[in-house]
Each structure stands twice: as C-alpha cells, then as structure tokens.
Write a protein that holds these residues in place. Structure first.
Motif, short mmCIF file in Angstrom:
data_model
loop_
_atom_site.label_atom_id
_atom_site.label_comp_id
_atom_site.label_asym_id
_atom_site.label_seq_id
_atom_site.Cartn_x
_atom_site.Cartn_y
_atom_site.Cartn_z
N ILE A 51 37.91 39.74 43.18
CA ILE A 51 38.95 39.29 44.08
C ILE A 51 39.76 38.19 43.40
O ILE A 51 39.19 37.31 42.74
CB ILE A 51 38.36 38.80 45.43
N ASN A 52 41.07 38.27 43.54
CA ASN A 52 41.94 37.23 43.03
C ASN A 52 42.00 36.12 44.07
O ASN A 52 42.39 36.34 45.21
CB ASN A 52 43.34 37.80 42.76
N ARG A 53 41.63 34.91 43.68
CA ARG A 53 41.53 33.82 44.62
C ARG A 53 42.90 33.37 45.11
O ARG A 53 43.00 32.75 46.17
CB ARG A 53 40.82 32.64 43.96
N ASN A 54 43.94 33.70 44.39
CA ASN A 54 45.28 33.22 44.76
C ASN A 54 45.97 34.10 45.79
O ASN A 54 46.73 33.61 46.62
CB ASN A 54 46.15 33.16 43.50
N ASN A 55 45.68 35.41 45.75
CA ASN A 55 46.39 36.31 46.67
C ASN A 55 45.49 37.33 47.33
O ASN A 55 45.95 38.17 48.10
CB ASN A 55 47.52 37.04 45.94
N GLY A 56 44.19 37.28 47.05
CA GLY A 56 43.26 38.16 47.74
C GLY A 56 43.21 39.59 47.25
O GLY A 56 42.54 40.43 47.85
N ARG A 57 43.90 39.89 46.15
CA ARG A 57 43.87 41.27 45.62
C ARG A 57 42.45 41.59 45.19
O ARG A 57 41.77 40.79 44.56
CB ARG A 57 44.83 41.42 44.45
N THR A 58 42.02 42.81 45.51
CA THR A 58 40.66 43.21 45.20
C THR A 58 40.62 44.45 44.32
O THR A 58 41.58 45.24 44.29
CB THR A 58 39.87 43.50 46.50
N ASP A 59 39.53 44.62 43.63
CA ASP A 59 39.30 45.82 42.85
C ASP A 59 37.81 46.13 42.88
O ASP A 59 36.99 45.23 43.04
CB ASP A 59 39.78 45.63 41.41
#
Length: 129
Positions: A51-59
C-alpha cells in the motif's frame, strides 16, 4: 530506522479468516510504502500485498487477489492485512515491511521483498485442512 511489530497471526482451518496488524514507529513517515510478505519453510520470501502510504494505492500478488485486503491507518501508523478464504498454501511466517522504492511518491508499491529496507520480526499463520 523504522521499527515494525506484527500481530494477529494464529492457527485457523481452511476457509477461515485472520486479520494481521503492523504497528510502526513514528519515523514511518519517511517511508512511502508498506507491505506484507510471507515465507513458508523451504521457500523464498514472497510478496503478498502493498500500500502506498500517501494515496492508498494497493497491489497484490495474484495468489491472494480477491481474498486478502491491505489497509492502513496513518493516524495510528498501522497497516492491516485482512485474510479471508484461507487455504493451507497460505501457511507461512508473515512479515510487515516499509520502505521507499524508487518509483515515485504516488506510484504503486512493488510487491517485491528486495525493494524494502525495514522489516518486522514476523507473525506465524497456520492454516489446516
């Protein structure tokens, strides 16, 4: 140095659910990404979800898509992994990791262990058939 502490592991029967939690130290703010990785006995460590902590994008790894969900609480500096429909192949030590892979501040975070600099001690997940 970022300190990470995992919790929530345990033993569950196939088809069951578990929720893992990762508590991070205050200097987690220096890391863009957090992720969950796992290692089964005799196997290499593999990525599960990031998860990207800046924008919440997940993979996610293909093996867990649709079953696992990664989330975060930035106020509490925590990351979570909700694991549903568990099967014996999910049995492993699960690790929380943090870092800033060189893909940009808002990019998808790679589900690749070598990209992460900070690691927790792990929490065991055992799924019986």
């Amino acid at each position: 140095q970022v300190e990470l502490v995992e919790s929530g592991g345990g033993s569950v029967q196939a088809g069951g659910s578990l929720r893992l939690s990762c508590a991070a130290s205050r200097n987690i703010y220096s890391s863009n990404c957090m992720g969950w990785f796992r290692q089964a006995p005799g196997k290499e460590r593999e990525g599960v979800a990031t998860i990207n902590r800046n924008n919440g994008r997940t993979d996610y790894a293909d093996s867990v898509k649709g079953r696992f969900t990664i989330s975060q609480d930035n106020v509490a500096s925590r990351a979570y992994l909700q694991m549903n429909s568990l099967n014996p192949e999910d049995t492993a030590m699960y690790y929380c990791a943090a870092g800033s892979p060189s893909r940009g501040v808002f990019a998808l975070c790679p589900v690749v262990p070598s990209e992460y600099a900070h690691w927790g001690q792990g929490t065991q997940v055992t799924v019986s058939s």
